[in-house]
Design an enzyme around this catalytic site. Sequence first.
Site, mmCIF file in Angstrom:
data_model
loop_
_atom_site.group_PDB
_atom_site.id
_atom_site.type_symbol
_atom_site.label_atom_id
_atom_site.label_comp_id
_atom_site.label_asym_id
_atom_site.label_seq_id
_atom_site.Cartn_x
_atom_site.Cartn_y
_atom_site.Cartn_z
ATOM 1 N N CYS A 167 -0.939 5.621 9.762
ATOM 2 C CA CYS A 167 0.603 5.090 10.035
ATOM 3 C C CYS A 167 0.263 3.842 10.664
ATOM 4 C CB CYS A 167 1.255 5.932 11.037
ATOM 5 S SG CYS A 167 2.493 6.832 10.127
ATOM 6 N N CYS B 136 3.275 8.451 1.164
ATOM 7 C CA CYS B 136 3.914 7.487 2.121
ATOM 8 C C CYS B 136 4.055 6.332 1.444
ATOM 9 C CB CYS B 136 2.987 7.379 3.399
ATOM 10 S SG CYS B 136 3.488 6.232 4.428
ATOM 11 N N CYS C 159 6.767 -7.121 7.159
ATOM 12 C CA CYS C 159 7.710 -6.382 7.851
ATOM 13 C C CYS C 159 8.389 -7.573 8.793
ATOM 14 C CB CYS C 159 7.570 -5.282 8.921
ATOM 15 S SG CYS C 159 8.934 -4.474 9.556
ATOM 16 N N CYS D 9 6.698 -5.188 16.148
ATOM 17 C CA CYS D 9 6.348 -4.157 16.943
ATOM 18 C C CYS D 9 4.924 -4.338 17.176
ATOM 19 C CB CYS D 9 6.625 -2.432 16.530
ATOM 20 S SG CYS D 9 8.090 -2.514 15.863
ATOM 21 N N HIS E 251 9.395 5.857 20.760
ATOM 22 C CA HIS E 251 8.212 5.170 21.275
ATOM 23 C C HIS E 251 8.109 4.924 22.737
ATOM 24 C CE1 HIS E 251 6.688 5.248 17.287
ATOM 25 N NE2 HIS E 251 6.958 4.041 16.860
ATOM 26 N N CYS F 202 1.908 -2.357 16.030
ATOM 27 C CA CYS F 202 1.621 -2.266 14.598
ATOM 28 C C CYS F 202 1.322 -3.409 13.759
ATOM 29 C CB CYS F 202 3.300 -2.134 13.933
ATOM 30 S SG CYS F 202 3.291 -1.892 12.198
ATOM 31 N N GLU G 23 0.763 -1.244 0.032
ATOM 32 C CA GLU G 23 0.038 -0.052 -0.190
ATOM 33 C C GLU G 23 0.864 1.226 -0.136
ATOM 34 O OE1 GLU G 23 -3.940 -1.789 2.304
ATOM 35 O OE2 GLU G 23 -2.431 -0.854 3.370
ATOM 36 N N SER H 247 11.562 5.648 15.104
ATOM 37 C CA SER H 247 10.408 5.290 15.868
ATOM 38 C C SER H 247 10.929 4.895 17.495
ATOM 39 C CB SER H 247 9.765 3.821 15.219
ATOM 40 O OG SER H 247 9.294 4.207 13.992
HETATM 41 N N1 SAH Z 1 9.315 0.349 9.916
HETATM 42 C C1 SAH Z 1 9.729 1.726 9.973
HETATM 43 C C2 SAH Z 1 8.592 2.499 8.916
HETATM 44 C C3 SAH Z 1 7.226 2.183 8.918
HETATM 45 S S1 SAH Z 1 6.134 2.497 10.323
HETATM 46 C C4 SAH Z 1 9.424 2.309 11.403
HETATM 47 O O1 SAH Z 1 8.918 1.645 12.138
HETATM 48 O O2 SAH Z 1 9.907 3.372 11.481
HETATM 49 C C5 SAH Z 1 5.859 4.437 10.161
HETATM 50 C C6 SAH Z 1 5.613 4.818 11.646
HETATM 51 O O3 SAH Z 1 4.195 4.197 12.042
HETATM 52 C C7 SAH Z 1 6.581 4.337 12.607
HETATM 53 O O4 SAH Z 1 6.981 5.356 13.555
HETATM 54 C C8 SAH Z 1 5.744 3.459 13.377
HETATM 55 O O5 SAH Z 1 6.058 3.055 14.800
HETATM 56 C C9 SAH Z 1 4.366 3.933 13.576
HETATM 57 N N2 SAH Z 1 3.167 3.036 13.667
HETATM 58 C C10 SAH Z 1 3.030 1.780 13.735
HETATM 59 N N3 SAH Z 1 2.034 1.328 13.989
HETATM 60 C C11 SAH Z 1 1.250 2.460 14.318
HETATM 61 C C12 SAH Z 1 0.023 2.521 14.749
HETATM 62 N N4 SAH Z 1 -0.722 1.673 15.195
HETATM 63 N N5 SAH Z 1 -0.561 3.945 15.377
HETATM 64 C C13 SAH Z 1 0.296 4.803 15.142
HETATM 65 N N6 SAH Z 1 1.454 4.692 14.628
HETATM 66 C C14 SAH Z 1 1.996 3.456 14.327
HETATM 67 FE FE1 SF4 Z 2 7.878 -3.192 11.002
HETATM 68 FE FE2 SF4 Z 2 7.886 -0.308 11.555
HETATM 69 FE FE3 SF4 Z 2 5.815 -1.926 11.862
HETATM 70 FE FE4 SF4 Z 2 7.771 -1.991 13.686
HETATM 71 S S1 SF4 Z 2 6.505 -0.281 13.281
HETATM 72 S S2 SF4 Z 2 6.625 -3.849 12.730
HETATM 73 S S3 SF4 Z 2 9.366 -1.881 12.232
HETATM 74 S S4 SF4 Z 2 6.616 -1.363 10.043
#
Ligand code: SAH
Ligand code: SF4
Length: 393
Positions: free
Chosen positions: A370, A130, A137, A141, A252, A144, A117, A250
């Site tokens: 995101c 984006c 992945c 996390c 967090h 996510c 996507e 990221s």
């Molecule tokens: N893998 C990379 C980039 C993709 S994720 C990374 O982790 O940085 C892009 C951003 O969205 C990251 O900061 C991630 O932590 C955040 N993210 C993931 N799941 C989310 C959610 N459910 N709500 C808000 N942010 C989220």
């Molecule tokens: Fe992968 Fe980024 Fe999602 Fe973590 S937040 S599982 S690194 S896409």
Amino acid sequence: MTQSQAPITQDVHTIPRKLPEGGKVNLIGLTRDQLRAALIEAGTPEKQAKMRVGQIWQWLYYWGVRDFAAMTNLAKDYRAMLDEKFEITLPEIVSKQVSEDGTRKYLLKIAGGHEVEAVYIPEESRGTLCISSQVGCTLTCSFCHTGTQKLVRNLTPGEIVGQVMLARDDLGEWPEKNSPKNETRLVSNVVLMGMGEPLYNFENVRDAMQVVMDGEGISLSRRRITLSTSGVVPEIAKTAEEIGCLLAVSFHATTDEVRDKLVPINKRWNIETLLNALREYPRLSNSERITFEYVMLKGVNDSDEDARRLVKLIRGIPAKINLIPFNEWPGAPYERSDWERIESFADIIYKAGYASPIRTPRGEDIMAACGQLKSATERARKSRAQIQAEAGL
Ligand code: SAH
Ligand code: SF4
């Protein structure tokens, strides 16, 4: 400075890259050097190669042309040769959803039938695309949605560049012949914040960004590209040196204990190790500041104490802190922090001298926000219990 021995992730960046044998070579995503080599191999005299690269490059990436026949400054038989040996192939748009707020989500099909996507977010002063770097992945996390997807493959440079090109197609952004140059950019910014960990697909992401940044094509400045990483420390300096784009991380959490659960790669490269790498980034990339992404999870990482600890941790690093209200997805083991909590957290950061924008959730009605991106081919989610167990909850 310790590195845990635990093999928490499969390193997919070692997947070898090779050009297809036999079939036509896709020109999209080749760097200038690779394009030159491919043209020479196809019989272009070395003396002409540089000029041909320049001509083809401009057709592909300035004009957005998809047909060799339209490359009118090349001789007819040369165009026929190109057509025979090469192709201009982009991912296929399977569906497009447009949110009430104008956000567009594209579902794209790539070779092998996988789906990824990309999301376009129009704002008053810019338009941000984006894009994804992997199908799924390898990291997990716990907050996510993408991280719950089992299927993973690296996107090729062509599939990464292709996302930018398809968005420009959809927005009608390619220049038109004989019309005055339009300086308004619809895709003015690109963020590598879609599916996947871009630094586990470093070479392909780097090559793709070289194509996107090239001044004779799509020509996006490196300061309009932001790569977001969960913290793949060894690749951070390389990102500065070989891409030079802006970096988002990221973050967090403010303790290793909590970050280990939210962003498990922290077990491999902990907060201190990560911060040391980040400290070097602005100098190496000659960029101003790093964006710290911080997802606000109710009762997990959102206390005033966390805010104060965060400020302390990043002291000395030119930074902006982007607070992301958690985007909930079905079965997620967390809740979004209350608005007052987010504001109180933001206030502490702001008073410490950092910009602390709260990211407005966009495209929520189409699950375009995101961390919500996940391939439609792989909807088989882990169970809530499984996710919670992995998060150590
Ligand atoms: N893998 C990379 C980039 C993709 S994720 C990374 O982790 O940085 C892009 C951003 O969205 C990251 O900061 C991630 O932590 C955040 N993210 C993931 N799941 C989310 C959610 N459910 N709500 C808000 N942010 C989220
Ligand atoms: Fe992968 Fe980024 Fe999602 Fe973590 S937040 S599982 S690194 S896409």
